[in-house]
Design an enzyme around this catalytic site. Structure first.
Site, mmCIF file in Angstrom:
data_model
loop_
_atom_site.group_PDB
_atom_site.id
_atom_site.type_symbol
_atom_site.label_atom_id
_atom_site.label_comp_id
_atom_site.label_asym_id
_atom_site.label_seq_id
_atom_site.Cartn_x
_atom_site.Cartn_y
_atom_site.Cartn_z
ATOM 1 N N THR A 97 -15.460 33.963 21.242
ATOM 2 C CA THR A 97 -15.290 32.938 20.203
ATOM 3 C C THR A 97 -14.701 33.549 18.933
ATOM 4 O O THR A 97 -13.660 33.101 18.434
ATOM 5 C CB THR A 97 -16.675 32.306 19.886
ATOM 6 N N VAL A 98 -15.345 34.557 18.403
ATOM 7 C CA VAL A 98 -14.921 35.102 17.114
ATOM 8 C C VAL A 98 -13.659 35.960 17.263
ATOM 9 O O VAL A 98 -12.715 35.837 16.467
ATOM 10 C CB VAL A 98 -16.073 35.907 16.451
ATOM 11 N N LYS B 186 -24.914 40.755 13.311
ATOM 12 C CA LYS B 186 -26.117 40.867 12.460
ATOM 13 C C LYS B 186 -27.254 41.585 13.166
ATOM 14 O O LYS B 186 -28.034 42.306 12.534
ATOM 15 C CB LYS B 186 -26.578 39.488 11.987
ATOM 16 N N GLU C 136 -19.167 41.192 6.314
ATOM 17 C CA GLU C 136 -19.291 39.872 5.675
ATOM 18 C C GLU C 136 -19.677 38.772 6.662
ATOM 19 O O GLU C 136 -20.471 37.886 6.349
ATOM 20 C CB GLU C 136 -17.958 39.503 5.007
ATOM 21 N N GLY D 176 -21.901 33.038 8.377
ATOM 22 C CA GLY D 176 -20.551 32.686 8.831
ATOM 23 C C GLY D 176 -19.496 32.810 7.750
ATOM 24 O O GLY D 176 -19.219 33.892 7.250
ATOM 25 N N ILE E 167 -19.455 31.763 4.670
ATOM 26 C CA ILE E 167 -19.861 31.838 3.252
ATOM 27 C C ILE E 167 -19.761 33.298 2.784
ATOM 28 O O ILE E 167 -20.332 34.178 3.416
ATOM 29 C CB ILE E 167 -21.324 31.355 3.067
ATOM 30 N N GLY F 138 -22.098 24.080 22.609
ATOM 31 C CA GLY F 138 -21.838 25.524 22.570
ATOM 32 C C GLY F 138 -22.418 26.197 21.333
ATOM 33 O O GLY F 138 -22.036 27.305 20.970
ATOM 34 N N GLU G 163 -26.996 30.313 20.972
ATOM 35 C CA GLU G 163 -26.676 31.675 21.429
ATOM 36 C C GLU G 163 -27.033 31.816 22.910
ATOM 37 O O GLU G 163 -27.944 31.145 23.405
ATOM 38 C CB GLU G 163 -27.511 32.704 20.650
ATOM 39 N N LYS H 199 -30.385 38.104 9.570
ATOM 40 C CA LYS H 199 -29.548 37.877 8.383
ATOM 41 C C LYS H 199 -30.370 38.077 7.101
ATOM 42 O O LYS H 199 -29.878 38.626 6.111
ATOM 43 C CB LYS H 199 -28.952 36.473 8.440
HETATM 44 P P1 NDP Z 1 -18.803 35.750 22.673
HETATM 45 O O1 NDP Z 1 -19.831 35.887 23.700
HETATM 46 O O2 NDP Z 1 -18.022 34.493 22.587
HETATM 47 O O3 NDP Z 1 -17.740 36.926 22.811
HETATM 48 C C1 NDP Z 1 -18.102 38.242 23.124
HETATM 49 C C2 NDP Z 1 -16.880 38.948 23.636
HETATM 50 O O4 NDP Z 1 -17.223 40.295 23.912
HETATM 51 C C3 NDP Z 1 -16.311 38.353 24.932
HETATM 52 O O5 NDP Z 1 -14.918 38.339 24.895
HETATM 53 C C4 NDP Z 1 -16.793 39.329 26.005
HETATM 54 O O6 NDP Z 1 -15.898 39.452 27.107
HETATM 55 C C5 NDP Z 1 -16.761 40.608 25.227
HETATM 56 N N1 NDP Z 1 -17.647 41.592 25.816
HETATM 57 C C6 NDP Z 1 -18.974 41.498 26.038
HETATM 58 N N2 NDP Z 1 -19.411 42.614 26.636
HETATM 59 C C7 NDP Z 1 -18.333 43.398 26.793
HETATM 60 C C8 NDP Z 1 -18.129 44.670 27.369
HETATM 61 N N3 NDP Z 1 -19.134 45.355 27.893
HETATM 62 N N4 NDP Z 1 -16.887 45.186 27.330
HETATM 63 C C9 NDP Z 1 -15.866 44.506 26.807
HETATM 64 N N5 NDP Z 1 -15.996 43.295 26.242
HETATM 65 C C10 NDP Z 1 -17.213 42.767 26.261
HETATM 66 O O7 NDP Z 1 -19.514 36.057 21.277
HETATM 67 P P2 NDP Z 1 -19.092 35.565 19.818
HETATM 68 O O8 NDP Z 1 -17.639 35.717 19.633
HETATM 69 O O9 NDP Z 1 -19.723 34.253 19.556
HETATM 70 O O10 NDP Z 1 -19.885 36.608 18.913
HETATM 71 C C11 NDP Z 1 -19.385 37.893 18.645
HETATM 72 C C12 NDP Z 1 -20.202 38.505 17.525
HETATM 73 O O11 NDP Z 1 -20.071 37.714 16.362
HETATM 74 C C13 NDP Z 1 -21.696 38.601 17.819
HETATM 75 O O12 NDP Z 1 -22.212 39.748 17.230
HETATM 76 C C14 NDP Z 1 -22.242 37.357 17.125
HETATM 77 O O13 NDP Z 1 -23.594 37.480 16.775
HETATM 78 C C15 NDP Z 1 -21.359 37.319 15.905
HETATM 79 N N6 NDP Z 1 -21.258 36.025 15.254
HETATM 80 C C16 NDP Z 1 -20.913 34.926 15.981
HETATM 81 C C17 NDP Z 1 -20.767 33.709 15.379
HETATM 82 C C18 NDP Z 1 -20.374 32.492 16.126
HETATM 83 O O14 NDP Z 1 -20.362 31.404 15.511
HETATM 84 N N7 NDP Z 1 -20.019 32.571 17.385
HETATM 85 C C19 NDP Z 1 -21.018 33.567 13.935
HETATM 86 C C20 NDP Z 1 -21.338 34.793 13.249
HETATM 87 C C21 NDP Z 1 -21.465 35.970 13.907
HETATM 88 P P3 NDP Z 1 -15.622 38.214 28.102
HETATM 89 O O15 NDP Z 1 -14.915 37.181 27.274
HETATM 90 O O16 NDP Z 1 -14.751 38.761 29.174
HETATM 91 O O17 NDP Z 1 -16.966 37.767 28.570
HETATM 92 N N1 HSE Z 2 -26.352 31.353 16.282
HETATM 93 C C1 HSE Z 2 -25.883 31.512 14.947
HETATM 94 C C2 HSE Z 2 -26.149 30.229 14.169
HETATM 95 C C3 HSE Z 2 -24.410 31.867 14.928
HETATM 96 O O1 HSE Z 2 -26.405 29.204 14.786
HETATM 97 O O2 HSE Z 2 -26.120 30.271 12.944
HETATM 98 C C4 HSE Z 2 -23.910 32.269 13.568
HETATM 99 O O3 HSE Z 2 -24.434 33.483 13.161
#
Ligand code: NDP
Ligand code: HSE
Length: 443
Positions: free
Chosen positions: A16-17, A108, A132, A137, A139, A190, A193, A208
């Site tokens: 996602t991110v 986090k 940050e 998120g 903010i 979606g 977590e 956080k």
């Molecule tokens: P996702 O699960 O959507 O993405 C994680 C990514 O990491 C995927 O592309 C996954 O691969 C990849 N990945 C996981 N394990 C491995 C590995 N062993 N080797 C290589 N790649 C790997 O998570 P998010 O994007 O939602 O979150 C990412 C970070 O951002 C987390 O720390 C989360 O807490 C933080 N965060 C998320 C927010 C949100 O709104 N989503 C908000 C704020 C922070 P694949 O796609 O192939 O599975």
């Molecule tokens: N699971 C977290 C939330 C994602 O709902 O705020 C953002 O850190």
């Protein structure tokens, strides 16, 4: 004319991110390059399964399942760790520092668990760690604490740091949807977590809060040292009662500092909050944080606390800071690398224990509907110095049991816990007593 330096970026994690960061950087690269005075190049990204269908496309050979090819690539200057988790992410971050790279993260959980080690490692490797996106998120709360409000000491920081549970509580309040049904809807959107407990049991928001407490007070608080309670036991009935009393129920992080006693308390729990407070009006997936500084007074930030675009906005802001640092400018006013500043901030601050914390309470009991019940309960409250403010009694459909809702005047946390234990052991009790704190910013 001097040619612009090219700064190269690698992204660990293309979920996602990660995809959001790639998409928005690519869409607006030239504007960012113009503002930063450098050329930027997205080199590669990693994912676990590179055959998976993705919304954002990268060039041939740019997606890899070899994370270490990114952290060991001598061309790459900035590594964005967007994998999540605390094991591989830690290993990759340490390796990136060793290779002299600047690391940007949204993780986090990793900072909460290993922040001290990682900040020290960044300093020892003479590089920087930016985070940050790890709190609230989109903010800019980290920048606000480290830079905008640097003149302040904070007696109170509180707010909503989890978007998922705020969305759920909002729908429960507005539409009377049950906890189970709204959880299904949050899952379908979606929001929740992969490890649902992070959201529902409060750990995500607690991570956080730990980061904010560190930035504001220089002390790393462990989750085991905190009160961390989630929203699982809250019913639409509780929300309706709270509403009738002039409150909303929100999952709040509360970081209070008593400068006279040199103590800080860091907690994460649901609470009733007066509905006219701005934070009480932060609904849906939004986050909101109130900071009370001794110089500035109260400042409130509200914005999107989760989601691809909001989080990408925060990550890109860190990439911009990383570029500025790589071009030779000093790091932020209070940088995580400046251990002395943090030690001075901490100044041996103590953690406030539950005996020193008091607040009004909301208490829900289910008891046998028979003579003397109220007198029994009133005696337990009186024995524990708990003064009742309001009471609602509702007979249940079986007419053998009744639901009692009390609010109390300010009472010590330990007295409430003991009194509720005593009540739960009385033979008039049907269900385990349920209680929520009533949060008052001024107390
Ligand atoms: P996702 O699960 O959507 O993405 C994680 C990514 O990491 C995927 O592309 C996954 O691969 C990849 N990945 C996981 N394990 C491995 C590995 N062993 N080797 C290589 N790649 C790997 O998570 P998010 O994007 O939602 O979150 C990412 C970070 O951002 C987390 O720390 C989360 O807490 C933080 N965060 C998320 C927010 C949100 O709104 N989503 C908000 C704020 C922070 P694949 O796609 O192939 O599975
Ligand atoms: N699971 C977290 C939330 C994602 O709902 O705020 C953002 O850190």
């Amino acid at each position: 004319m001097k040619s612009k330096r090219t700064i190269r970026i690698g992204i660990l994690g293309f979920g996602t991110v990660g995809q959001g960061v790639w998409k928005h950087l690519q869409a607006d690269l030239s504007a960012l390059e113009y503002r930063l005075g450098a050329k930027l190049e997205l080199v590669s990204a990693s994912a676990r399964d590179i055959t998976k269908q993705r919304d954002v496309q990268v060039g041939p050979g740019q997606l890899t399942d070899d994370n270490f090819s990114i952290v060991n690539d001598p061309q790459i200057d900035i590594v964005c760790e967007l994998i999540g988790g605390t094991t591989l992410a830690r290993e990759l971050t340490l390796q990136a520092f060793k290779n002299g790279k600047t690391v940007v993260t949204a993780n986090k959980a990793l900072i909460c668990e290993h922040g001290e080690e990682l900040f020290n490692a960044a300093r020892d490797c003479n590089t920087h760690y930016f985070f940050e996106a790890s709190v609230a998120g989109g903010i800019p709360i980290i920048k606000t604490l480290r830079e905008g409000l640097v003149a302040n000491r904070f007696s109170l920081i509180y707010g909503i740091l989890n978007g998922t549970t705020n969305y759920m509580l909002t729908r429960m309040e507005r539409e009377g949807i049950s906890y189970g049904d709204v959880l299904d809807q949050a899952r379908a959107l979606g929001y929740v977590e992969a490890d649902e407990s992070l959201d529902l049991d409060g750990y995500d928001a607690a991570h956080k809060a730990v980061i904010l407490a560190y930035l504001a007070h220089g002390r790393w608080v462990k989750l085991e040292e905190m009160v961390v309670e989630g929203i699982r036991d809250i019913t639409t009935g509780d929300i309706a009662y709270a509403k009738s009393l002039g409150y909303k129920i929100k999952l709040l992080a509360v970081i209070r500092r008593d400068f006279d006693k040199n103590a800080v308390s860091v907690r994460l729990h649901p609470a009733l909050i007066a509905k006219n407070e701005i934070i009480a009006q932060v609904d849906e997936v939004f986050n909101g944080i109130s900071l009370t500084g001794d110089v500035v007074g109260e400042t409130i930030l509200v914005g999107r606390g989760a989601g691809q675009d909001a989080t990408a906005s925060a990550v890109i802001s860190d990439i911009a800071d990383a570029v500025v640092a790589l071009l030779g400018a000093p790091p932020p006013v209070i940088s995580e690398e400046d251990e002395e500043t943090y030690k001075a901030l901490a100044d041996e601050v103590q953690l406030a224990g539950p005996e020193s914390v008091s607040s009004p309470y909301y208490i829900r009991l289910r008891v046998k509907d028979q003579p003397g019940v109220l007198a029994n309960i009133a005696k337990v409250f009186a024995d524990h110095s708990i003064s009742v403010a309001t009471m609602i009694q509702e007979e249940e459909s079986d007419s053998a049991s009744a639901r009692l809702i009390f609010t109390t005047h300010s009472a010590s946390e330990s007295n409430i816990e003991t009194a509720l234990k005593v009540i739960s052991e009385l033979d008039i009790s049907i269900d385990t007593p349920f209680r929520l704190r009533v949060f008052k910013p001024g107390k």
